[in-house]
Every structure is written in C-alpha cells, then in structure tokens.
Design an enzyme around this catalytic site. Structure first.
Site, mmCIF file in Angstrom:
data_model
loop_
_atom_site.group_PDB
_atom_site.id
_atom_site.type_symbol
_atom_site.label_atom_id
_atom_site.label_comp_id
_atom_site.label_asym_id
_atom_site.label_seq_id
_atom_site.Cartn_x
_atom_site.Cartn_y
_atom_site.Cartn_z
ATOM 1 N N CYS A 48 -7.816 -10.662 0.204
ATOM 2 C CA CYS A 48 -7.932 -10.258 1.605
ATOM 3 C C CYS A 48 -8.115 -11.468 2.521
ATOM 4 C CB CYS A 48 -9.114 -9.313 1.772
ATOM 5 S SG CYS A 48 -9.291 -8.807 3.486
ATOM 6 N N ARG B 78 -2.196 6.862 9.391
ATOM 7 C CA ARG B 78 -2.288 6.339 8.017
ATOM 8 C C ARG B 78 -2.378 7.486 7.004
ATOM 9 N NH1 ARG B 78 -4.239 0.997 7.892
ATOM 10 N NH2 ARG B 78 -3.226 -0.161 9.548
ATOM 11 N N CYS C 34 -16.570 -8.297 4.631
ATOM 12 C CA CYS C 34 -16.625 -8.591 6.070
ATOM 13 C C CYS C 34 -16.957 -7.307 6.823
ATOM 14 C CB CYS C 34 -15.302 -9.208 6.541
ATOM 15 S SG CYS C 34 -14.048 -8.014 7.031
ATOM 16 N N CYS D 182 -14.866 -3.142 -1.440
ATOM 17 C CA CYS D 182 -13.503 -3.451 -0.978
ATOM 18 C C CYS D 182 -12.940 -4.591 -1.826
ATOM 19 C CB CYS D 182 -13.553 -3.836 0.494
ATOM 20 S SG CYS D 182 -14.253 -5.474 0.753
ATOM 21 N N LYS E 73 -6.488 7.320 11.926
ATOM 22 C CA LYS E 73 -6.885 7.890 10.630
ATOM 23 C C LYS E 73 -7.303 9.351 10.746
ATOM 24 C CE LYS E 73 -8.110 3.450 8.701
ATOM 25 N NZ LYS E 73 -9.135 2.600 8.086
ATOM 26 N N ARG F 119 0.857 -1.200 0.000
ATOM 27 C CA ARG F 119 0.000 0.000 0.000
ATOM 28 C C ARG F 119 0.891 1.248 0.000
ATOM 29 N NH1 ARG F 119 -4.096 0.045 4.672
ATOM 30 N NH2 ARG F 119 -5.190 -1.499 3.407
ATOM 31 N N LYS G 245 -4.103 1.390 14.333
ATOM 32 C CA LYS G 245 -4.040 2.401 13.277
ATOM 33 C C LYS G 245 -4.728 3.704 13.712
ATOM 34 C CE LYS G 245 -6.752 -0.567 10.873
ATOM 35 N NZ LYS G 245 -7.521 -1.136 9.776
ATOM 36 N N CYS H 215 -14.228 -1.705 5.074
ATOM 37 C CA CYS H 215 -13.236 -0.905 4.348
ATOM 38 C C CYS H 215 -13.829 0.021 3.283
ATOM 39 C CB CYS H 215 -12.205 -1.830 3.722
ATOM 40 S SG CYS H 215 -11.305 -2.767 4.976
HETATM 41 FE FE1 SRM Z 1 -9.345 -1.720 5.499
HETATM 42 C C1 SRM Z 1 -7.987 -4.374 7.055
HETATM 43 C C2 SRM Z 1 -8.359 -2.958 2.626
HETATM 44 C C3 SRM Z 1 -10.004 1.265 4.166
HETATM 45 C C4 SRM Z 1 -11.269 -0.913 8.281
HETATM 46 N N1 SRM Z 1 -8.298 -3.362 5.011
HETATM 47 C C5 SRM Z 1 -7.800 -4.336 5.850
HETATM 48 C C6 SRM Z 1 -6.912 -5.312 5.073
HETATM 49 C C7 SRM Z 1 -5.505 -4.839 5.165
HETATM 50 C C8 SRM Z 1 -7.064 -6.795 5.462
HETATM 51 C C9 SRM Z 1 -6.166 -7.370 6.504
HETATM 52 O O1 SRM Z 1 -6.088 -6.835 7.629
HETATM 53 O O2 SRM Z 1 -5.576 -8.402 6.220
HETATM 54 C C10 SRM Z 1 -7.511 -5.127 3.643
HETATM 55 C C11 SRM Z 1 -6.581 -5.440 2.482
HETATM 56 C C12 SRM Z 1 -7.335 -6.194 1.420
HETATM 57 C C13 SRM Z 1 -6.617 -6.365 0.150
HETATM 58 O O3 SRM Z 1 -6.483 -7.510 -0.306
HETATM 59 O O4 SRM Z 1 -6.207 -5.372 -0.449
HETATM 60 C C14 SRM Z 1 -8.065 -3.722 3.733
HETATM 61 N N2 SRM Z 1 -9.092 -0.959 3.762
HETATM 62 C C15 SRM Z 1 -8.752 -1.651 2.640
HETATM 63 C C16 SRM Z 1 -8.885 -0.772 1.406
HETATM 64 C C17 SRM Z 1 -7.869 -1.100 0.319
HETATM 65 C C18 SRM Z 1 -10.323 -0.928 0.873
HETATM 66 C C19 SRM Z 1 -10.626 -0.303 -0.461
HETATM 67 O O5 SRM Z 1 -11.554 -0.845 -1.069
HETATM 68 O O6 SRM Z 1 -10.045 0.668 -0.873
HETATM 69 C C20 SRM Z 1 -8.758 0.613 2.056
HETATM 70 C C21 SRM Z 1 -7.337 1.062 2.166
HETATM 71 C C22 SRM Z 1 -7.237 2.387 2.843
HETATM 72 C C23 SRM Z 1 -5.880 3.025 2.781
HETATM 73 O O7 SRM Z 1 -5.471 3.429 1.695
HETATM 74 O O8 SRM Z 1 -5.263 3.184 3.839
HETATM 75 C C24 SRM Z 1 -9.315 0.323 3.437
HETATM 76 N N3 SRM Z 1 -10.381 -0.077 6.155
HETATM 77 C C25 SRM Z 1 -10.635 1.007 5.375
HETATM 78 C C26 SRM Z 1 -11.669 1.815 5.964
HETATM 79 C C27 SRM Z 1 -12.264 3.088 5.370
HETATM 80 C C28 SRM Z 1 -11.527 4.336 5.749
HETATM 81 O O9 SRM Z 1 -10.522 4.307 6.450
HETATM 82 O O10 SRM Z 1 -12.015 5.386 5.343
HETATM 83 C C29 SRM Z 1 -12.040 1.178 7.136
HETATM 84 C C30 SRM Z 1 -13.200 1.609 8.086
HETATM 85 C C31 SRM Z 1 -12.827 2.804 8.904
HETATM 86 C C32 SRM Z 1 -12.128 2.392 10.154
HETATM 87 O O11 SRM Z 1 -10.921 2.264 10.132
HETATM 88 O O12 SRM Z 1 -12.820 2.152 11.146
HETATM 89 C C33 SRM Z 1 -11.220 -0.008 7.246
HETATM 90 N N4 SRM Z 1 -9.559 -2.494 7.429
HETATM 91 C C34 SRM Z 1 -10.432 -2.033 8.376
HETATM 92 C C35 SRM Z 1 -10.364 -2.908 9.523
HETATM 93 C C36 SRM Z 1 -11.184 -2.755 10.827
HETATM 94 C C37 SRM Z 1 -10.438 -1.933 11.802
HETATM 95 C C38 SRM Z 1 -11.119 -1.906 13.139
HETATM 96 O O13 SRM Z 1 -11.252 -0.835 13.698
HETATM 97 O O14 SRM Z 1 -11.498 -2.960 13.638
HETATM 98 C C39 SRM Z 1 -9.428 -3.914 9.212
HETATM 99 C C40 SRM Z 1 -8.985 -5.091 10.090
HETATM 100 C C41 SRM Z 1 -7.842 -4.745 10.974
HETATM 101 O O15 SRM Z 1 -7.317 -3.639 10.961
HETATM 102 O O16 SRM Z 1 -7.489 -5.651 11.731
HETATM 103 C C42 SRM Z 1 -8.958 -3.620 7.891
HETATM 104 FE FE1 SF4 Z 2 -11.009 -7.391 3.610
HETATM 105 FE FE2 SF4 Z 2 -13.104 -7.043 5.151
HETATM 106 FE FE3 SF4 Z 2 -11.670 -4.923 4.427
HETATM 107 FE FE4 SF4 Z 2 -13.153 -6.150 2.648
HETATM 108 S S1 SF4 Z 2 -13.919 -5.100 4.482
HETATM 109 S S2 SF4 Z 2 -11.003 -5.547 2.376
HETATM 110 S S3 SF4 Z 2 -13.070 -8.261 3.276
HETATM 111 S S4 SF4 Z 2 -10.956 -6.567 5.690
#
Ligand code: SRM
Ligand code: SF4
Length: 556
Positions: free
Chosen positions: A438, A144, A477, A432, A211, A75, A209, A481
């Site tokens: 993922c 981030r 899930c 996502c 944000k 990333r 993390k 994201c």
């Molecule tokens: Fe996310 C984890 C993809 C924005 C909440 N997110 C992940 C991971 C890294 C999976 C993992 O932990 O193994 C995903 C990678 C999948 C892949 O194969 O690429 C992933 N998140 C993404 C992206 C690429 C989704 C997208 O469609 O663009 C976004 C990348 C953002 C960036 O450039 O930094 C992305 N993730 C978000 C958002 C939205 C936002 O930030 O505006 C959220 C919800 C907001 C928040 O943070 O509460 C989000 N991602 C999560 C979470 C849940 C965190 C939590 O509070 O519990 C995880 C799981 C974790 O961190 O353990 C996670």
């Molecule tokens: Fe993976 Fe869940 Fe984030 Fe989708 S919402 S990219 S399935 S961690």
C-alpha cells in the site's frame, strides 16, 4: 444548498479528458515500460487496478540507482462476496500463475491480487471475464462493491434481499465499453451486456468513491454505519417491508488535513423494496452534482452532509426524486455483528462452515496452515458456494451432511483451525494490507497483526479474561480500511514505528472509538492496556464488553 466554485482537482480533469476511462491506457499497457503514466494510474483505478511498488525493496533499489519494483494490485468486484466453486478455482489459478500466490479477501467482500506485472493485466482480466467476474468498478469514483450480510443470502425467507447485492451492482455499475475494449481485446466478452455509456455518471463520474451495504435485520457484520448509504431491513407499519436507509458514513481521515474526520451514517428515510433504487439514485445524483470536486480529501459524501446539514441534503434529494421522503424507523435494538465462523445447518438441511482467514490472506504457509490448498480441494471436489465475509473470512456453504466429516478432516490435515481453536482476540481481529504494497501505509498492519494478537491474548490470559471476546482492528494509516474507528480497540499507523490507540467502539458498529494514546509502539500496547483490562475484570458488569466498559467508565 450551494457549492463554491473553485478550480477542479487534477483527477477531475483526467476523468473529463479520458473519453470514458480510455485515456492513453491501450498504449500505456502495451509499451515496454514497467509502469504507466500518472494519468493512466488514475484511470486504471476505475478498472479496478492500482499501480504500486514493492516497498520492501524501494529503499535499496533507490540507493542502488535502480527503478522501484513496479507491481499492480487488482481488486475483483464480488457483490455480496458470493462465488461459485468454478469462480473460486479460477481465482486460485490466477493467484499462482499471475499474482503473488495469495488471494486477499477484503473488508468489503471483494478479492485482491497483489504483485501482478503490467504485461499480465490483460490475461488476468480475460481469466476473470471467462468466469463472469470483473475488476471494473472495484476502485475509482463510482459505486464500489456492494456489501451484504451473508446470512441474508443463506437464510431462507429474505426473498428479494438474497440477490440484492448483485441487483444494486447492476443498477449502479458504471458502464463503459472501455474496459472490454482495452482489457478483453474488444471481443464479445461472456459477461458483457449490450449497453451504452450510462448518462447517470456523466464523464466525470462521482466526486469520490461511494459505498453501499445491506445489513441483516439483526446482524450488522457489514458495518452499516460506515457506509455512504446503509440499508437496514425492517417493516414499516404503513408501507410494509423495506429498509431504514442511512446516509453519510465514512471512516477515513488524514493527518495532513485537520478538517477530515470519521463519521457515522445517520438515518434519512424508510424505503420500500420497490423504492430503494430510485431513492439511492437520487442520493447519488445529489452527491454527483454537489459533492466537492476541488479537494479530494474532503470529497466524500459525508462532508457534503456534515457541511450543509442533513435537512438541506434531504431537500436536495427530494428535489431530484420529485417527492418527499418518509421518516426513517429507529435502528433495531437487537443489532450486533456475527462473525459467521464455525458450522451451522441451513434450512435446506445442508451445512455452512465459516473459516477464519487471518487478515483475509488466503495462502499456503510453509510449515503451517495450507488454507489455499484446502479450499482448492473443496472447490474441486464438492459442489459448494463460497461467501467472503466483511470480516475478511470465508464461508463454505451447501456442504452435505455426509461431507461434513470429510471437510473437517481436510481442514485438520491442512492445519486450518476452526472457530473452537481460535483465541478470542484472533477471532475478531482485522488488519489492512499496509506494507509492503500500500502506497499510503505509514506502518505495518497485516504482517504484524499476529504479534499484536499474541500480546493481547497473553495480557488477557494473565488476568483470567481469555474467554472474553475482544475486537481488535489495525491499519497502517488513518484511511481506516479495516474500520478501526469503530472498533473496541483500534490501532492506527501514525509514524514509521508508532501507532495511535483508539478505544471504545463496539461490535454493533454504531459508536466511534476515542483516541486513548498517541504514538505508541506495537510492543507497548499490551502493557498500556493492562490497567484497563484489570479494571474491566474487577469493575465490568456481567458480559459487559471491553468497548462498552471503557466507554462507560472513561479513560482515567
Ligand atoms: Fe481502503 C485506499 C485497501 C476498505 C478507506 N484502501 C486504499 C488503497 C487502495 C490504497 C491507495 O489508495 O493506494 C488500499 C490498497 C492496499 C493494498 O495494497 O491492497 C486499500 N481498503 C483496502 C482493503 C483491501 C482493506 C482490507 O484489509 O481489506 C479494503 C478493500 C475494500 C473493497 O473491497 O472495496 C478497503 N477502505 C476500506 C474501508 C472499509 C469499508 O469500506 O468498509 C475504508 C473506510 C470506510 C470509508 O471508505 O470511509 C477505506 N481506503 C480508504 C481510504 C480513505 C477514504 C477517505 O474517505 O478518505 C483510502 C484513501 C483514498 O481513497 O484516497 C483507501
Ligand atoms: Fe493502506 Fe492505509 Fe488502507 Fe491500510 S488503512 S490499506 S495503510 S490506505
């Protein structure tokens, strides 16, 4: 505010023992194994790298007694989503030479590469470094990628706000020589500054993390209420221009832990531009010192605030700041989200065009749209700037009047559809990545988004509602994201083949959607929503959005 003393989580120990994110990475990256150790997997995240495997072939390989197909996701941090033509071309080169042929634009204006093998990670880091880019801090327990409304950067008159994402990135970047030692061979990298380990983060960094997003005064395309810290520009009667600063947003939940929840950020204070960084630093320090380091599922700052209350949190921030915070301003009324699509003229006479990318995946589709090639052509032949939007789309800006027709023709030639040709669900849909990359995905998202969009557009068409915009967000899930928890329609992976359906958020981003149906299949969703669409058509007020309508009438 007190915190219980319990055993710290395993990740905390890995961080502490890592000597500022080095651990055994140097060896682990160069040995013959295709994967890395569990500890290295944790440390790699701080370097913007996720260890994954291709889940499409996991089962058959396991049954055949073979190792899984190890791949890595990288990333790249892109503050405010802004990239020069040269940077875009470098990313395009990486996508074809090292990654899976696609550039994945994220919901936080960053870029991801998928399908990279271990032996190529250093080459990738060096290619980024030559373009003043880096994946360091793209993931991990740090601040981030800072998200900013593209209009703040494109519209004249926002003064210091135009560069605020980059500035916040610099201030809150965790600085470890480790990334350059391990990935860029210790050579003096072009983008490297002279710095020491930043005492601010300490050796265990943050509990989780963190944000930050900066909205436009009238445009919440960044989803400012979903952030740990959200900034809304405004003007205070006594102190002049600055930000209403919100804290404690976050959308992730876990089915395994009922005590996890999505939460909207709340206004904490108003800060002038000059005060912004020191107040955010005090907030981050409060979180660093008091956040949960025993249970990572409840470690985000939103839980610290929810558990102890905003007033107690504010006191801790004030203690670290050494002064009291002033009261926040009200959130603006004319606040909504722009999708930034289509052609617009900028104040300097040049033009920008926002292009819908489709779940952020920039690629060439055989027999279909060849967006990647079109963008490569533009970056090669025109002096433009690119902006990734928080809706996973791309703006090409700085197009001269004479080049408009050329670029329109180019998009046509490459079958890239502009805003006028998009359906009203497609236009606002996010998904996502989910499967196959993922590790957390329970269901498909990005790959099945087109099918769901088509089903919903058809359902609307049949009711003469095709002209009404509808916001759909889909995830594999409940981590959320693509921010489904605040969408008009949120579709969230529940079991291998089912989803939970949430309704009632809105484009303003300031209302949580509510659970409408559990465990439904994707095929069922258009029919399940049919009766609500009928009522929306018959009983909805003029221009009332679907989210506002279902929120007003309830789900009967
Ligand atoms: Fe996310 C984890 C993809 C924005 C909440 N997110 C992940 C991971 C890294 C999976 C993992 O932990 O193994 C995903 C990678 C999948 C892949 O194969 O690429 C992933 N998140 C993404 C992206 C690429 C989704 C997208 O469609 O663009 C976004 C990348 C953002 C960036 O450039 O930094 C992305 N993730 C978000 C958002 C939205 C936002 O930030 O505006 C959220 C919800 C907001 C928040 O943070 O509460 C989000 N991602 C999560 C979470 C849940 C965190 C939590 O509070 O519990 C995880 C799981 C974790 O961190 O353990 C996670
Ligand atoms: Fe993976 Fe869940 Fe984030 Fe989708 S919402 S990219 S399935 S961690």
């Amino acid at each position: 505010m007190t915190t219980e003393t319990k055993t710290e989580s395993a990740v905390e120990s890995v961080k502490r023992a890592s000597n500022y994110l080095r651990g055994d990475l140097a060896n682990d990256l160069t040995n013959e194994n295709l994967s890395v150790t569990n500890d290295s997997e944790q440390l790699l995240k701080f370097h913007g790298i996720y260890a994954q495997d291709n889940r499409d072939v996991r089962r058959e390989r396991t049954l055949a007694g073979q190792a899984v197909d190890y791949i890595f996701m990288i990333r790249v941090v892109v503050p405010g989503g802004r990239l020069s033509s040269e940077q875009w071309l470098a990313l395009d080169d990486i996508s074809s030479s090292i990654a899976d042929g696609s550039i994945r634009l994220t919901t936080r204006q960053a870029v991801q590469f998928h399908g990279v093998v271990k032996g190529d990670l250093r080459d990738l880091a060096r290619s980024l470094d030559r373009q003043f880019l880096s994946s360091f801090g793209g993931c991990g327990d740090v601040v981030r990628n800072v998200v900013t409304c593209p209009t703040l950067q494109l519209e004249n008159g926002h003064g210091p706000l135009e560069g605020i994402a980059g500035q916040l990135r610099e201030t809150f970047r965790s600085t470890s020589e480790a990334h350059w030692e391990i990935f860029v061979n210790g050579e003096k990298a072009v983008s490297r500054e002279q710095f020491e380990e930043r005492p601010f983060y300490g050796e265990t960094y943050l509990p989780r993390k963190f944000k930050i997003a900066v909205a436009h005064p009238r445009d919440n395309c960044v989803d400012v209420f979903a952030q740990d810290v959200g900034l809304i520009p405004g003007e205070h009667r006594d102190v002049g221009v600055g930000f209403t600063l919100l804290v404690g947003g976050g959308l992730g939940r876990s089915y395994a832990n009922a005590d996890t929840f999505a939460h909207l950020a709340q206004p904490l204070t108003f800060v002038t531009y000059d005060e912004t960084e020191e107040v955010i630093a005090a907030i981050i320090a409060t979180y660093r010192d008091l956040g949960n380091r025993t249970d990572r599922k409840r470690a985000r700052m939103k839980y610290l605030i929810a558990d102890h209350g905003l007033a107690a949190f504010q006191e801790e921030v004030e203690q670290r700041l050494g002064r009291q915070l002033r009261a926040p301003l009200k959130v603006p009324r004319d606040f909504d989200a722009d999708d930034h699509l289509g052609w617009r003229q900028l104040a300097d006479g040049t033009w920008q065009v926002g292009v819908r990318v489709g779940a952020g995946r920039v690629k060439d589709v055989e027999g279909g749209a060849t967006l990647r090639s079109a963008l490569r052509h533009i970056a090669t032949n025109h002096a433009v700037t690119f902006f990734i939007t928080p809706q996973q789309d791309l703006i090409v800006s700085g197009v001269s009047e004479v080049d408009r027709d050329v670029i329109d023709a180019l998009f046509q030639e490459h079958r890239v559809r502009l805003d006028g040709e998009l359906g009203n669900v497609e236009r606002h849909a996010l998904a996502c990545p989910a499967l196959p990359t993922c590790s957390q995905a329970l269901t498909e998202a990005e790959r099945r988004l087109p099918e769901l969009v088509a089903g919903l557009e058809d359902a609307l068409q049949r009711r003469q509602l095709a002209r009404r915009p509808l916001q759909l967000r889909m995830t594999g899930c409940p981590n959320g994201c693509a921010r489904p928890a605040i969408a008009e329609i949120g579709v969230v992976g529940r079991t291998k083949s089912t989803y939970d359906l949430y309704l009632g958020g809105r484009t303003r981003g300031d209302r949580l959607a509510s659970l409408y149906r559990e465990k439904v299949t994707l095929e069922e969703i258009p029919d399940i929503l049919g009766p609500l669409f009928d009522r929306w058509s018959a009983e909805g007020e003029l221009d009332e959005s679907f989210g506002d309508f279902v929120n007003r009438v309830g789900f009967s």
